[in-house]
Every structure is written in C-alpha cells, then in structure tokens.
Design a protein around this motif. Sequence first.
Motif, PDB file in Angstrom:
ATOM      1  N   PRO A  68     -11.734  77.401 -10.668  1.00 21.06           N
ATOM      2  CA  PRO A  68     -11.003  76.174 -10.355  1.00 21.06           C
ATOM      3  C   PRO A  68      -9.794  75.883 -11.231  1.00 21.06           C
ATOM      4  CG  PRO A  68     -12.975  75.632 -11.576  1.00 21.06           C
ATOM      5  CD  PRO A  68     -13.019  77.123 -11.323  1.00 21.06           C
ATOM      6  N   GLY A  69      -9.564  76.674 -12.286  1.00 27.54           N
ATOM      7  CA  GLY A  69      -8.406  76.455 -13.145  1.00 27.54           C
ATOM      8  C   GLY A  69      -8.557  75.283 -14.102  1.00 27.54           C
ATOM      9  N   VAL A  70      -9.798  74.945 -14.465  1.00 28.77           N
ATOM     10  CA  VAL A  70     -10.039  73.846 -15.402  1.00 28.77           C
ATOM     11  C   VAL A  70     -10.958  74.311 -16.532  1.00 28.77           C
ATOM     12  CG1 VAL A  70      -9.694  72.020 -13.683  1.00 28.77           C
ATOM     13  CG2 VAL A  70     -12.003  72.893 -14.110  1.00 28.77           C
ATOM     14  N   GLY A  71     -10.877  73.596 -17.640  1.00 29.65           N
ATOM     15  CA  GLY A  71     -11.719  73.873 -18.794  1.00 29.65           C
ATOM     16  C   GLY A  71     -11.371  72.913 -19.911  1.00 29.65           C
ATOM     17  N   PHE A  72     -11.597  73.342 -21.136  1.00 25.29           N
ATOM     18  CA  PHE A  72     -11.321  72.478 -22.286  1.00 25.29           C
ATOM     19  C   PHE A  72     -11.134  73.316 -23.546  1.00 25.29           C
ATOM     20  CE2 PHE A  72     -15.833  72.844 -21.583  1.00 25.29           C
ATOM     21  CZ  PHE A  72     -16.398  73.024 -22.828  1.00 25.29           C
ATOM     22  N   VAL A  73     -10.467  72.708 -24.521  1.00 26.48           N
ATOM     23  CA  VAL A  73     -10.231  73.332 -25.819  1.00 26.48           C
ATOM     24  C   VAL A  73     -10.705  72.346 -26.882  1.00 26.48           C
ATOM     25  CG1 VAL A  73      -8.518  74.258 -27.424  1.00 26.48           C
ATOM     26  CG2 VAL A  73      -8.160  74.486 -24.967  1.00 26.48           C
ATOM     27  N   ILE A  74     -11.427  72.864 -27.864  1.00 26.69           N
ATOM     28  CA  ILE A  74     -11.847  72.050 -29.008  1.00 26.69           C
ATOM     29  C   ILE A  74     -11.098  72.554 -30.229  1.00 26.69           C
ATOM     30  CG2 ILE A  74     -13.759  71.319 -30.479  1.00 26.69           C
ATOM     31  CD1 ILE A  74     -15.645  72.106 -28.109  1.00 26.69           C
TER      32      ILE A  74
END
Length: 163
Positions: A68-74
Amino acid sequence: MSGGAFSPGRPFTPRPVRAGATIECGGWRLKLYTITVPGETLDEAAYEPGMALALASLPSPAVTTRRPGVGFVIRHQGLDARGGRIPYLVLCWWDNANELFTETFIQGEGGGRDGWFDARGRGSPCVWDLEVIWHERQAYVRHVLAADGAGLDAYLDDTFEVA
C-alpha cells in the motif's frame, strides 16, 4: 556454560514518544515518530544522513497490488550499554498485504556516510520501539485490513504518543 549472571543494566523507565508530520518520498507515505531519553531533545541534524540512507532502501514502486505504500519511521535517540547516546532509526513498511518489513539503521563505529549503517543482524527494535510498533499493528488492522484497504488516510492519521 560460561558467562556471568544476566543484568538488564538500569531499570526500565518510560520514554517520551512524539508523532511528527507524514513523510512523502518516492510514492511512500510514512509516519514519523521520535523517541528520546527523558529530558533530552532530539538532534535532528544528526538524523538527516540516516534518514536519507533509510528512505533510499525502501522498495520501488511504493504501491503495488500487495503493497500500500505506507509505513513509519522511528527516530530513537537512545543509550548504549555504557550509557552513551546512540542515535538509530527503525524503518517499517507494510508489504505482502499484511506483513511488516523492518530495517534498523544506526549511527556508530563502522558506519559509512556520516557514520550511519544498515544494522542488519546487528541491531533491532527495542522495548520502547515496540510500543510504537504495537500501535501501528493495531491501526493497520483497524483502518486498512478491516476496511479492505480503504482506510489508508485514516491509518496515517492514527498516531501514538507518550508524554
């Protein structure tokens, strides 16, 4: 069996978690989180080379029939075993419909560009990162999987913070 008795070091204390603006890069939309040791401020400039390295590692194209082209960075400004500051990044993206791919990048000895390196096999998310990852799992199930993929914007708006 040799070795000493296990010691976790210092006692667990919660760390502040802040959600930032969504990053858009190469078709990807990624939530941005920051975790610091209580009382510290993130050295944002120190993370720029690491972010460039991490974002360049994302698969392309961002959106496919299974991605889906989504995620996250911490961005986590933590402490090493000796109590010294250690900057690292945890990059996570959703792929194969329901799998969370994860890469860790660390600034430290042996790093290339400005000391940052892909820590594959040498680093992983820690207990503070796992709080964010758990929230992201719940949000992805709620907004994307249960909504048959229709809730990507709602997923991106659903963030986690700890004071």
